[in-house]
Design a protein around this motif. Structure first.
Motif, PDB file in Angstrom:
ATOM      1  N   GLU A 150       0.702  -1.188   0.108  1.00 53.71           N
ATOM      2  CA  GLU A 150      -0.085   0.035  -0.025  1.00 53.71           C
ATOM      3  C   GLU A 150       0.982   1.235   0.078  1.00 53.71           C
ATOM      4  OE1 GLU A 150      -2.871   0.259  -0.217  1.00 53.71           O
ATOM      5  OE2 GLU A 150      -3.998  -1.586   0.057  1.00 53.71           O
ATOM      6  N   PRO A 151       1.314   1.865  -1.008  1.00 53.60           N
ATOM      7  CA  PRO A 151       2.270   2.790  -1.346  1.00 53.60           C
ATOM      8  C   PRO A 151       1.784   4.182  -0.357  1.00 53.60           C
ATOM      9  CG  PRO A 151       2.092   1.797  -3.358  1.00 53.60           C
ATOM     10  CD  PRO A 151       0.899   1.313  -2.533  1.00 53.60           C
ATOM     11  N   GLY A 152       0.511   4.302  -0.283  1.00 48.77           N
ATOM     12  CA  GLY A 152       0.002   5.389   0.438  1.00 48.77           C
ATOM     13  C   GLY A 152      -0.188   4.960   2.192  1.00 48.77           C
ATOM     14  N   GLY A 153      -0.249   3.792   2.365  1.00 57.06           N
ATOM     15  CA  GLY A 153      -0.402   3.430   3.745  1.00 57.06           C
ATOM     16  C   GLY A 153      -1.713   2.831   3.722  1.00 57.06           C
ATOM     17  N   ILE A 154      -1.875   1.887   4.960  1.00 60.81           N
ATOM     18  CA  ILE A 154      -3.171   1.077   4.905  1.00 60.81           C
ATOM     19  C   ILE A 154      -4.147   2.306   5.525  1.00 60.81           C
ATOM     20  CG2 ILE A 154      -1.948  -0.984   5.396  1.00 60.81           C
ATOM     21  CD1 ILE A 154      -2.672  -0.611   8.521  1.00 60.81           C
ATOM     22  N   ALA A 155      -5.274   2.023   4.905  1.00 59.78           N
ATOM     23  CA  ALA A 155      -6.602   3.050   5.447  1.00 59.78           C
ATOM     24  C   ALA A 155      -6.697   3.141   6.809  1.00 59.78           C
ATOM     25  CB  ALA A 155      -7.528   2.511   4.755  1.00 59.78           C
ATOM     26  N   ALA A 156      -6.641   1.944   7.407  1.00 60.35           N
ATOM     27  CA  ALA A 156      -6.697   2.028   9.025  1.00 60.35           C
ATOM     28  C   ALA A 156      -5.851   2.993   9.680  1.00 60.35           C
ATOM     29  CB  ALA A 156      -6.706   0.814   9.481  1.00 60.35           C
ATOM     30  N   LEU A 157      -4.858   3.111   9.436  1.00 56.90           N
ATOM     31  CA  LEU A 157      -3.841   4.077   9.818  1.00 56.90           C
ATOM     32  C   LEU A 157      -3.964   5.737   9.529  1.00 56.90           C
ATOM     33  CD1 LEU A 157      -1.344   5.061  11.834  1.00 56.90           C
ATOM     34  CD2 LEU A 157       0.165   4.220  10.011  1.00 56.90           C
ATOM     35  N   ARG A 158      -4.189   5.653   8.188  1.00 58.80           N
ATOM     36  CA  ARG A 158      -4.314   7.014   7.683  1.00 58.80           C
ATOM     37  C   ARG A 158      -5.821   7.526   8.394  1.00 58.80           C
ATOM     38  NH1 ARG A 158      -5.497   7.027   2.406  1.00 58.80           N
ATOM     39  NH2 ARG A 158      -5.620   4.641   1.974  1.00 58.80           N
ATOM     40  N   GLU A 159      -6.660   6.943   8.512  1.00 57.68           N
ATOM     41  CA  GLU A 159      -7.843   7.485   9.234  1.00 57.68           C
ATOM     42  C   GLU A 159      -7.511   8.036  10.701  1.00 57.68           C
ATOM     43  OE1 GLU A 159     -10.540   4.350   9.063  1.00 57.68           O
ATOM     44  OE2 GLU A 159     -11.000   4.209   6.694  1.00 57.68           O
ATOM     45  N   VAL A 160      -6.819   7.137  11.401  1.00 52.97           N
ATOM     46  CA  VAL A 160      -6.396   7.463  12.642  1.00 52.97           C
ATOM     47  C   VAL A 160      -5.662   8.683  12.704  1.00 52.97           C
ATOM     48  CG1 VAL A 160      -5.194   6.972  14.750  1.00 52.97           C
ATOM     49  CG2 VAL A 160      -6.907   5.400  13.637  1.00 52.97           C
ATOM     50  N   VAL A 161      -4.496   8.749  11.750  1.00 51.61           N
ATOM     51  CA  VAL A 161      -3.624  10.153  11.670  1.00 51.61           C
ATOM     52  C   VAL A 161      -4.305  11.189  11.213  1.00 51.61           C
ATOM     53  CG1 VAL A 161      -1.702  11.107  10.340  1.00 51.61           C
ATOM     54  CG2 VAL A 161      -1.735   8.687  11.296  1.00 51.61           C
ATOM     55  N   ALA A 162      -5.446  10.967  10.239  1.00 55.22           N
ATOM     56  CA  ALA A 162      -5.870  12.174   9.803  1.00 55.22           C
ATOM     57  C   ALA A 162      -7.168  12.857  10.757  1.00 55.22           C
ATOM     58  CB  ALA A 162      -7.191  11.766   8.633  1.00 55.22           C
ATOM     59  N   ALA A 163      -7.529  11.837  11.848  1.00 55.11           N
ATOM     60  CA  ALA A 163      -8.578  12.196  12.680  1.00 55.11           C
ATOM     61  C   ALA A 163      -7.628  13.010  13.629  1.00 55.11           C
ATOM     62  CB  ALA A 163      -9.161  11.022  13.456  1.00 55.11           C
ATOM     63  N   ARG A 164      -6.514  12.640  14.146  1.00 51.33           N
ATOM     64  CA  ARG A 164      -5.855  13.315  15.088  1.00 51.33           C
ATOM     65  C   ARG A 164      -5.375  14.777  14.485  1.00 51.33           C
ATOM     66  NH1 ARG A 164      -5.223  15.212  19.716  1.00 51.33           N
ATOM     67  NH2 ARG A 164      -3.217  15.797  20.277  1.00 51.33           N
ATOM     68  N   ILE A 177      -3.090  11.863   3.562  1.00 50.15           N
ATOM     69  CA  ILE A 177      -1.896  11.106   4.462  1.00 50.15           C
ATOM     70  C   ILE A 177      -1.304  10.075   3.644  1.00 50.15           C
ATOM     71  CG2 ILE A 177      -1.467   9.993   6.418  1.00 50.15           C
ATOM     72  CD1 ILE A 177      -2.499  12.802   7.164  1.00 50.15           C
ATOM     73  N   VAL A 178       0.176  10.298   3.617  1.00 49.01           N
ATOM     74  CA  VAL A 178       0.889   9.105   2.912  1.00 49.01           C
ATOM     75  C   VAL A 178       1.768   8.579   4.261  1.00 49.01           C
ATOM     76  CG1 VAL A 178       2.635   8.693   1.380  1.00 49.01           C
ATOM     77  CG2 VAL A 178       1.274  10.415   0.876  1.00 49.01           C
ATOM     78  N   VAL A 179       1.762   7.385   4.527  1.00 45.70           N
ATOM     79  CA  VAL A 179       2.499   6.478   5.370  1.00 45.70           C
ATOM     80  C   VAL A 179       3.988   6.409   4.980  1.00 45.70           C
ATOM     81  CG1 VAL A 179       2.660   4.678   6.901  1.00 45.70           C
ATOM     82  CG2 VAL A 179       0.369   5.647   6.430  1.00 45.70           C
ATOM     83  N   THR A 180       4.928   6.761   5.763  1.00 46.93           N
ATOM     84  CA  THR A 180       6.318   6.528   5.198  1.00 46.93           C
ATOM     85  C   THR A 180       6.872   5.746   6.234  1.00 46.93           C
ATOM     86  OG1 THR A 180       7.075   8.680   6.626  1.00 46.93           O
ATOM     87  CG2 THR A 180       6.017   8.932   4.268  1.00 46.93           C
ATOM     88  N   THR A 181       8.152   5.337   5.889  1.00 51.22           N
ATOM     89  CA  THR A 181       8.971   4.691   6.747  1.00 51.22           C
ATOM     90  C   THR A 181       9.828   5.751   7.572  1.00 51.22           C
ATOM     91  OG1 THR A 181       9.042   2.849   5.070  1.00 51.22           O
ATOM     92  CG2 THR A 181      10.632   2.625   6.699  1.00 51.22           C
ATOM     93  N   GLY A 182       9.372   6.466   8.503  1.00 47.32           N
ATOM     94  CA  GLY A 182       9.959   7.214   9.385  1.00 47.32           C
ATOM     95  C   GLY A 182       9.977   8.607   8.695  1.00 47.32           C
ATOM     96  N   ALA A 183       9.949   9.628   9.738  1.00 51.19           N
ATOM     97  CA  ALA A 183      10.077  11.085   9.298  1.00 51.19           C
ATOM     98  C   ALA A 183      11.290  11.368   8.483  1.00 51.19           C
ATOM     99  CB  ALA A 183      10.168  11.950  10.413  1.00 51.19           C
ATOM    100  N   GLN A 184      12.258  10.676   8.560  1.00 54.80           N
ATOM    101  CA  GLN A 184      13.523  10.910   7.510  1.00 54.80           C
ATOM    102  C   GLN A 184      13.203  10.386   5.964  1.00 54.80           C
ATOM    103  OE1 GLN A 184      16.201  12.334   8.310  1.00 54.80           O
ATOM    104  NE2 GLN A 184      17.782  11.883   6.570  1.00 54.80           N
ATOM    105  N   HIS A 185      12.764   9.353   6.189  1.00 53.06           N
ATOM    106  CA  HIS A 185      12.208   8.990   4.860  1.00 53.06           C
ATOM    107  C   HIS A 185      10.942   9.784   4.019  1.00 53.06           C
ATOM    108  CE1 HIS A 185       9.501   5.952   2.328  1.00 53.06           C
ATOM    109  NE2 HIS A 185      10.360   5.922   1.659  1.00 53.06           N
ATOM    110  N   ALA A 186      10.273  10.614   5.111  1.00 52.70           N
ATOM    111  CA  ALA A 186       9.292  11.295   4.327  1.00 52.70           C
ATOM    112  C   ALA A 186      10.027  12.670   3.868  1.00 52.70           C
ATOM    113  CB  ALA A 186       8.228  11.846   5.509  1.00 52.70           C
TER     114      ALA A 186
END
Length: 483
Positions: A150-164, A177-186
């Motif tokens: 899931e290049p953008g990240g799984i929906a379940a995590l993106r929903e929680v991050v967006a809600a925060r 929201i795009v899930v990454t492999t850490g802030a440095q990767h972002a």
């Protein structure tokens, strides 16, 4: 070629009140030198004409000329007939440890040799970690029928991050929201998509060392903005405009390493300045959830002041949750989020599903995790502050209200030498120059407070012994530089 300049009134504001020390020209030279060394005046910044600075300070031109002459002799100012004067740095007088050198990777308790490592701020996992892992493992089979990418990240995590983000005052949809492999990767992903090689990128000084590494590897032309005393929004706005900055990397929440918290007014000014300068602001919010008083009222996120999509936010699980969870995220516009997700397919495909599920479970327990972190960090911060005031009373620092580190001015430009001596005394510490791009900040060290109070007190005892050793040693004086 100099691309930045500071006006007479701007430099007068940075210098503060007219020096009371005598002779005045020496006091003025010392203040300008301090601005260069702590990064508030970037290297190769054109200085105001002597007449203009004298008028702004209410001093005679002769006094300002004498101060500039002194700074030229010391190597902090260079001049050329008809071209003016600009800031410079004399040759380094001692080696500075590299950001990736021994002891930088993580902070931990004393090793087998008894060395206390203050290399970086990296706490262990919170108490809820085991329960979160169990819940994530139980959830994992639901994802096993698919490819797992899931290049953008799984929906379940993106929903929680967006809600925060929505809870913090920034309405956000999961597709932003795009899930990454850490802030440095972002940050690397953003640089890859938004910054052409050789483009100007503004970075705070001091700042997170690995961000500087990412900028150099792009490669970008780094435009430093001094934040030792906090953010000067007017100077930063001027730098974005003068240097045609394409992207600005900022840490507005408990800045690493200074611990400063950017005010709402400064956030609004910088968001507007970015709009005018056509600059993308990247706000690294790795420490945003680490206020030591979880109930404290914090400024809205930088993105809350943005109406044009120019503020991109980076988040991370590494400090709040655990560094072993290599999960971060980017909040941006939906179109840019799609571009980022598409671009990473040739980079690393996607982040691990299990790690994303663990982070989701921990974020659902955010209140519990924040309270635990705040209690432990407050106790350790207070122990570190008490030990420094007792054993190293000449060191200057501001007690931070959040984050994980304290930025201490040691009073002499010996930070790299101090780091070497401290290693011999059984404590690893990172000197100021590691956090800057130009070899300045030699009178600062960063001291994380993630270790237990007793361990930090012992570390300060060893630092005090190392500092006494450095002070007792003769210091080589730089040769005068005549231009």
């Amino acid at each position: 070629m100099t691309t930045r300049y500071v006006s007479g009134p701007q430099l007068a504001r940075l210098l503060g009140q007219t020096p009371r020390e005598r002779p005045v020209y020496l006091a003025l030279a010392r203040r300008v030198r301090a601005l260069v060394l702590d990064g508030r005046l970037a290297g190769h910044t054109r200085l105001p004409a002597e007449r203009d600075l004298a008028s702004a300070l209410g001093l005679s031109r002769t006094t300002v000329t004498a101060a500039y002459d002194r700074l030229r002799e010391e190597g902090y100012v260079e001049s050329r007939q008809g071209a003016g004067s600009w800031t410079a740095l004399p040759p380094l007088r001692g080696p500075a440890p590299l950001a990736g050198g021994p002891g930088y990777g993580m902070s931990r308790a004393p090793d087998e040799a008894g060395t206390i490592d203050l290399g970086a701020a990296a706490p262990g996992a919170p108490a809820a970690f085991g329960e979160a892992v169990a819940a994530a493992v139980a959830e994992l089979p639901r994802y096993s029928d698919g490819p797992g990418y899931e290049p953008g990240g799984i929906a379940a995590l993106r929903e929680v991050v967006a809600a925060r983000y929505a809870e913090r005052g920034v309405p956000t949809r999961p597709d932003q929201i795009v899930v990454t492999t850490g802030a440095q990767h972002a940050l690397v992903m953003l640089l890859r998509v938004l910054v052409e090689p050789g483009a100007a990128v503004l970075a705070e000084r001091p700042t997170y060392p690995h961000a500087l590494t990412a900028l150099r590897e792009r490669p970008a032309r780094i435009v430093p903005a001094g934040v030792t005393g906090g953010w000067d929004a007017e100077l930063i706005a001027g730098a974005m405009r003068q240097a045609a900055v394409r992207l600005a990397y900022l840490i507005p929440d408990f800045q690493n390493p200074t611990g400063h918290l950017m005010g709402a007014d400064e956030r609004a000014v910088l968001a507007e300045a970015a709009r005018r300068a056509d600059t993308v602001l990247v706000a690294d919010e790795t420490f945003a959830e680490l206020a030591l008083d979880p109930a404290a009222a914090l400024p809205p996120p930088l993105a809350a002041f943005d109406a044009t999509g120019r503020v991109v936010s980076i988040g991370s699980a590494s400090k709040l949750l655990w560094g072993g969870l290599r999960i971060g995220w980017i909040r941006t516009t939906a179109p840019l989020a799609r571009r980022l997700a598409e671009s990473r397919e040739s980079l690393d495909m996607a982040s691990p599903v299990l790690d994303q599920l663990i982070v989701r479970e921990l974020l659902l327990r955010l209140g519990e995790v924040r309270a635990e972190r705040a209690a432990a960090l407050t106790a350790s911060r207070d122990a570190l502050v008490a030990a420094l005031r007792d054993r190293l009373p000449g060191w200057e620092f501001t007690v931070p209200d959040g984050g994980m580190s304290l930025w201490a001015r040691v009073g002499l430009p010996v930070a790299s030498l101090l780091a070497e001596a401290a290693e011999r005394h059984g404590v690893r510490v990172v000197p100021g120059p590691v956090f800057g791009a130009e070899g300045v900040l030699e009178d600062f060290v960063r001291l994380p407070f993630v270790l237990p109070p007793g361990t930090l007190a012992a570390a300060v005892d060893r630092l005090a012994a190392a500092f006494a050793e450095v002070r007792a040693a003769p210091v080589a004086r730089p040769r005068p530089a005549y231009v």
